[in-house]
Design a protein around this motif. Structure first.
Motif, PDB file in Angstrom:
ATOM      1  N   THR A 187     -59.457  31.591 -71.214  1.00  0.00           N
ATOM      2  CA  THR A 187     -59.760  32.864 -71.870  1.00  0.00           C
ATOM      3  C   THR A 187     -58.957  33.987 -71.226  1.00  0.00           C
ATOM      4  O   THR A 187     -58.941  34.104 -69.995  1.00  0.00           O
ATOM      5  N   PRO A 188     -58.267  34.830 -72.015  1.00  0.00           N
ATOM      6  CA  PRO A 188     -57.562  35.970 -71.422  1.00  0.00           C
ATOM      7  C   PRO A 188     -58.556  36.989 -70.853  1.00  0.00           C
ATOM      8  O   PRO A 188     -59.361  37.553 -71.593  1.00  0.00           O
ATOM      9  N   LEU A 189     -58.516  37.191 -69.539  1.00  0.00           N
ATOM     10  CA  LEU A 189     -59.436  38.096 -68.859  1.00  0.00           C
ATOM     11  C   LEU A 189     -58.661  39.223 -68.193  1.00  0.00           C
ATOM     12  O   LEU A 189     -57.606  38.990 -67.607  1.00  0.00           O
ATOM     13  N   VAL A 190     -59.202  40.426 -68.288  1.00  0.00           N
ATOM     14  CA  VAL A 190     -58.680  41.547 -67.508  1.00  0.00           C
ATOM     15  C   VAL A 190     -59.831  42.142 -66.710  1.00  0.00           C
ATOM     16  O   VAL A 190     -60.862  42.524 -67.275  1.00  0.00           O
ATOM     17  N   LEU A 191     -59.659  42.212 -65.404  1.00  0.00           N
ATOM     18  CA  LEU A 191     -60.676  42.756 -64.510  1.00  0.00           C
ATOM     19  C   LEU A 191     -60.326  44.202 -64.171  1.00  0.00           C
ATOM     20  O   LEU A 191     -59.159  44.530 -63.929  1.00  0.00           O
ATOM     21  N   VAL A 192     -61.346  45.048 -64.146  1.00  0.00           N
ATOM     22  CA  VAL A 192     -61.142  46.485 -63.953  1.00  0.00           C
ATOM     23  C   VAL A 192     -62.055  46.982 -62.844  1.00  0.00           C
ATOM     24  O   VAL A 192     -63.255  46.649 -62.813  1.00  0.00           O
ATOM     25  N   CYS A 193     -61.511  47.787 -61.930  1.00  0.00           N
ATOM     26  CA  CYS A 193     -62.333  48.476 -60.934  1.00  0.00           C
ATOM     27  C   CYS A 193     -61.838  49.916 -60.843  1.00  0.00           C
ATOM     28  O   CYS A 193     -61.168  50.410 -61.745  1.00  0.00           O
ATOM     29  N   ARG A 194     -62.161  50.610 -59.784  1.00  0.00           N
ATOM     30  CA  ARG A 194     -61.776  52.023 -59.666  1.00  0.00           C
ATOM     31  C   ARG A 194     -60.267  52.179 -59.471  1.00  0.00           C
ATOM     32  O   ARG A 194     -59.632  52.989 -60.134  1.00  0.00           O
ATOM     33  N   SER A 195     -59.697  51.391 -58.559  1.00  0.00           N
ATOM     34  CA  SER A 195     -58.289  51.605 -58.194  1.00  0.00           C
ATOM     35  C   SER A 195     -57.408  50.384 -58.410  1.00  0.00           C
ATOM     36  O   SER A 195     -56.197  50.468 -58.234  1.00  0.00           O
ATOM     37  N   GLY A 196     -57.981  49.249 -58.764  1.00  0.00           N
ATOM     38  CA  GLY A 196     -57.211  48.027 -58.918  1.00  0.00           C
ATOM     39  C   GLY A 196     -57.259  47.124 -57.705  1.00  0.00           C
ATOM     40  O   GLY A 196     -56.765  45.993 -57.746  1.00  0.00           O
ATOM     41  N   VAL A 212     -65.989  54.666 -68.486  1.00  0.00           N
ATOM     42  CA  VAL A 212     -65.786  53.235 -68.693  1.00  0.00           C
ATOM     43  C   VAL A 212     -64.862  53.021 -69.884  1.00  0.00           C
ATOM     44  O   VAL A 212     -64.583  53.941 -70.657  1.00  0.00           O
ATOM     45  N   ILE A 213     -64.388  51.802 -70.036  1.00  0.00           N
ATOM     46  CA  ILE A 213     -63.575  51.422 -71.184  1.00  0.00           C
ATOM     47  C   ILE A 213     -64.505  50.903 -72.272  1.00  0.00           C
ATOM     48  O   ILE A 213     -65.316  49.996 -72.028  1.00  0.00           O
ATOM     49  N   ALA A 214     -64.406  51.471 -73.449  1.00  0.00           N
ATOM     50  CA  ALA A 214     -65.276  51.048 -74.549  1.00  0.00           C
ATOM     51  C   ALA A 214     -65.093  49.561 -74.825  1.00  0.00           C
ATOM     52  O   ALA A 214     -63.976  49.070 -74.926  1.00  0.00           O
ATOM     53  N   GLY A 215     -66.223  48.861 -74.938  1.00  0.00           N
ATOM     54  CA  GLY A 215     -66.184  47.442 -75.253  1.00  0.00           C
ATOM     55  C   GLY A 215     -66.081  46.532 -74.053  1.00  0.00           C
ATOM     56  O   GLY A 215     -66.195  45.318 -74.195  1.00  0.00           O
ATOM     57  N   ALA A 216     -65.870  47.107 -72.851  1.00  0.00           N
ATOM     58  CA  ALA A 216     -65.786  46.261 -71.660  1.00  0.00           C
ATOM     59  C   ALA A 216     -67.164  45.724 -71.296  1.00  0.00           C
ATOM     60  O   ALA A 216     -68.191  46.288 -71.672  1.00  0.00           O
ATOM     61  N   GLU A 217     -67.178  44.616 -70.580  1.00  0.00           N
ATOM     62  CA  GLU A 217     -68.419  44.079 -70.041  1.00  0.00           C
ATOM     63  C   GLU A 217     -68.572  44.542 -68.606  1.00  0.00           C
ATOM     64  O   GLU A 217     -67.569  44.716 -67.894  1.00  0.00           O
ATOM     65  N   ARG A 236     -60.780  39.796 -72.954  1.00  0.00           N
ATOM     66  CA  ARG A 236     -62.124  40.003 -72.429  1.00  0.00           C
ATOM     67  C   ARG A 236     -61.981  40.905 -71.200  1.00  0.00           C
ATOM     68  O   ARG A 236     -61.480  40.482 -70.155  1.00  0.00           O
ATOM     69  N   VAL A 237     -62.406  42.154 -71.345  1.00  0.00           N
ATOM     70  CA  VAL A 237     -62.247  43.150 -70.280  1.00  0.00           C
ATOM     71  C   VAL A 237     -63.567  43.241 -69.503  1.00  0.00           C
ATOM     72  O   VAL A 237     -64.622  43.483 -70.095  1.00  0.00           O
ATOM     73  N   ILE A 238     -63.489  43.061 -68.202  1.00  0.00           N
ATOM     74  CA  ILE A 238     -64.696  43.023 -67.374  1.00  0.00           C
ATOM     75  C   ILE A 238     -64.590  44.086 -66.287  1.00  0.00           C
ATOM     76  O   ILE A 238     -63.666  44.066 -65.469  1.00  0.00           O
ATOM     77  N   ASP A 239     -65.521  45.015 -66.288  1.00  0.00           N
ATOM     78  CA  ASP A 239     -65.592  46.071 -65.285  1.00  0.00           C
ATOM     79  C   ASP A 239     -66.412  45.553 -64.109  1.00  0.00           C
ATOM     80  O   ASP A 239     -67.595  45.257 -64.244  1.00  0.00           O
ATOM     81  N   VAL A 240     -65.791  45.457 -62.931  1.00  0.00           N
ATOM     82  CA  VAL A 240     -66.451  44.849 -61.771  1.00  0.00           C
ATOM     83  C   VAL A 240     -67.018  45.879 -60.807  1.00  0.00           C
ATOM     84  O   VAL A 240     -67.426  45.540 -59.692  1.00  0.00           O
ATOM     85  N   ARG A 241     -67.074  47.147 -61.212  1.00  0.00           N
ATOM     86  CA  ARG A 241     -67.644  48.167 -60.337  1.00  0.00           C
ATOM     87  C   ARG A 241     -69.166  48.036 -60.260  1.00  0.00           C
ATOM     88  O   ARG A 241     -69.779  47.308 -61.039  1.00  0.00           O
ATOM     89  N   GLU A 242     -69.757  48.778 -59.327  1.00  0.00           N
ATOM     90  CA  GLU A 242     -71.204  48.748 -59.168  1.00  0.00           C
ATOM     91  C   GLU A 242     -71.873  49.656 -60.198  1.00  0.00           C
ATOM     92  O   GLU A 242     -71.229  50.504 -60.839  1.00  0.00           O
ATOM     93  N   ASP A 243     -73.193  49.495 -60.335  1.00  0.00           N
ATOM     94  CA  ASP A 243     -73.951  50.210 -61.354  1.00  0.00           C
ATOM     95  C   ASP A 243     -73.711  51.719 -61.327  1.00  0.00           C
ATOM     96  O   ASP A 243     -73.436  52.338 -62.359  1.00  0.00           O
ATOM     97  N   ASP A 244     -73.836  52.327 -60.136  1.00  0.00           N
ATOM     98  CA  ASP A 244     -73.771  53.779 -60.103  1.00  0.00           C
ATOM     99  C   ASP A 244     -72.355  54.320 -60.213  1.00  0.00           C
ATOM    100  O   ASP A 244     -72.154  55.520 -60.386  1.00  0.00           O
ATOM    101  N   GLU A 245     -71.340  53.445 -60.145  1.00  0.00           N
ATOM    102  CA  GLU A 245     -69.971  53.896 -60.382  1.00  0.00           C
ATOM    103  C   GLU A 245     -69.708  54.144 -61.868  1.00  0.00           C
ATOM    104  O   GLU A 245     -68.796  54.886 -62.226  1.00  0.00           O
ATOM    105  N   LEU A 246     -70.494  53.518 -62.739  1.00  0.00           N
ATOM    106  CA  LEU A 246     -70.261  53.649 -64.175  1.00  0.00           C
ATOM    107  C   LEU A 246     -70.563  55.050 -64.686  1.00  0.00           C
ATOM    108  O   LEU A 246     -70.045  55.455 -65.723  1.00  0.00           O
ATOM    109  N   THR A 247     -71.418  55.774 -63.974  1.00  0.00           N
ATOM    110  CA  THR A 247     -71.833  57.093 -64.451  1.00  0.00           C
ATOM    111  C   THR A 247     -70.982  58.213 -63.881  1.00  0.00           C
ATOM    112  O   THR A 247     -71.270  59.378 -64.105  1.00  0.00           O
TER     113      THR A 247
END
Length: 458
Positions: free
Chosen positions: A97-106, A74-79, A58-69
């Motif tokens: 649950t196996p979770l991977v959190l993603v941001c801009r730099s880690g 983004v990673i396809a399929g991430a939340e 379960r890949v979760i992108d924790v960046r803010e809304d305007d960082e996605l654009t």
């Protein structure tokens, strides 16, 4: 007043990013996942591991809304679940649950992974290097969804009615009273920003916005530009004369500022991505990081006050010099870091979710003894812009008198200077409201003694 157009903040509470196949590698969901521990003890997953095992994670992108654009994609399929919401949402998730959190730099994802581990999650990792590393590895990048995801559950955009405003202003918990003289000596003008958690007197950019306005009008009527040394001296004189001074940023801008600092020199950045820790770092960075930060704090995308940011981006539309605005911002940070007790840096949470504009009107011109209502910029579950134009006019008159006394080079007639100041203030307010509050209903709350009347929407 930050950051993103209000209209872009509509979305679901947790949106999937784009349903594309994550990779061509075969894997089975539910298979054990082995994450490696970093030297700090935080579990990490490499971009290659995430790409190869995406169907089992379960890949979760924790960046803010305007960082996605942005260009990182983004990673396809991430939340998408912004960091300010993750811990609260995760309380109801299965801990295995196996979770991977993603941001801009880690950095942000690493801090959040540590926090979830402390909550009992057994398979949570941070993606090493974040989206920067994903891009550098040449892994597939998807586009953000057409509609921005994830509005904070603490504040939602919704229709605000006249009855909502009446109920809000009629509550003792939402209005606090002070006198104009007290405001000048012991208080501050906050920004009109709806994200403030306290009852405020609102003006575009707060104290910082008003000082920039006064200097811009001074340059126009005096016919010459203030040098950096002039601005530094005026700020010192201003603090001596008026005391408290407010400027705000927000969590997104502060996180981006620290990310940029880490890119310049990783040894200068703090070892955390938690918003409270980053706010403390920006308020009092180590001496060795200050020069690098001063070179960054006036980059528009790193400025959390929407009014100041817009002036840096569109100086002609605001009738200001970009260099002068930058000089005021840097002068603020220099004195903040030197420990000046009268400076207040407020770091607001999230992006703009305001649903209306509320203007506070008083029955007559404001004087030192006038009672002023401070208004909480939150109506039930949503936020509103709050403006006090008559109070701002009172402060501007004091600013004008101060500058004419302390800056002999102005040699301006006070009446002419104040008229130019008011004209420029109206221009700047219109620009900011057009860019940040387009299409929002506008209400006027007219106070008279202990009673009030609400009119609108306009």
């Amino acid at each position: 007043m930050m950051l993103t157009a209000v209209a872009l903040l509509l979305g679901s509470s947790c949106a999937r990013i784009v349903p594309q196949p994550p990779s061509t590698s075969a894997c089975t969901a539910g298979e054990p996942v082995a994450f490696a521990a970093s030297p700090s003890g935080i579990l990490e997953a490499s971009p290659e591991q995430v790409h190869a095992r995406a169907c089992g994670l379960r890949v979760i992108d924790v960046r803010e809304d305007d960082e996605l654009t942005g260009s990182l994609g983004v990673i396809a399929g991430a939340e998408h679940l912004p960091m300010r919401r993750l811990v609260g949402e995760a309380t109801s998730w299965p801990r295995d649950t196996p979770l991977v959190l993603v941001c801009r730099s880690g950095r942000r994802s690493g801090a959040l992974a540590e926090e979830l581990t402390a909550m009992g999650f057994t398979q949570v990792a941070s993606m090493t290097g974040g989206m920067l590393a994903w891009r550098d590895r040449g892994l597939p990048i998807a586009s953000a969804p057409a509609v921005a995801a994830a509005v904070s559950p603490e504040s939602v955009m919704r229709e605000v009615s006249r009855d909502d405003v009446i109920e809000h202003v009629g509550s003792r918990d939402h209005v606090r009273w002070t006198k104009a003289a007290t405001l000048m000596l012991h208080g501050t003008q906050a920004c009109i920003d709806g994200r403030d958690a306290h009852a405020i007197v609102g003006t575009p950019g707060g104290d910082a916005g008003e000082l920039v306005l006064a200097l811009a009008a001074g340059e126009r009527i005096g016919g010459h530009a203030f040098a950096t040394a002039d601005v530094e001296r005026i700020v010192d004189d201003y603090l001596e004369a008026f005391g408290q001074f407010y400027m705000h940023s927000d969590e997104l801008a502060v996180a981006a500022l620290v990310d940029r600092l880490a890119h310049v020199d990783p040894t200068l950045a703090p070892p955390t991505d938690r918003p409270p820790d980053l706010a403390r770092f920006i308020a009092a960075p180590p001496p060795e990081a200050r020069d690098a930060l001063l070179a960054l704090v006036t980059e528009p995308e790193l400025v959390g006050c929407g009014h100041l940011r817009l002036m840096l981006q569109h100086p002609d539309a605001y009738g200001v010099r970009r260099a002068m605005v930058a000089d005021v911002v840097r002068a603020f940070y220099r004195r903040l870091w030197a420990g000046h007790r009268d400076l207040e840096l407020v770091v607001l949470a999230g992006g703009h979710d305001e649903s209306a504009v509320v203007t506070v009107e008083l029955p007559s011109e404001v004087h030192a003894y006038t009672r002023i209502p401070l208004l909480l910029p939150r109506v039930r579950d949503t936020e509103v812009f709050v403006a006090h134009p008559q109070v701002a006019r009172f402060v501007r008159r004091e600013n004008a008198a101060f500058l004419l006394e302390r800056v002999p080079a102005l040699r301006a007639d006070e009446t002419a200077y104040f008229a130019d100041l008011e004209q420029l203030a109206a221009q700047q307010l219109d620009e900011t409201m057009t860019r940040l509050a387009a299409g929002l209903p506008r209400y006027r709350v007219s106070f008279s003694g202990n009673t009030f009347e609400v009119t609108g929407p306009d």
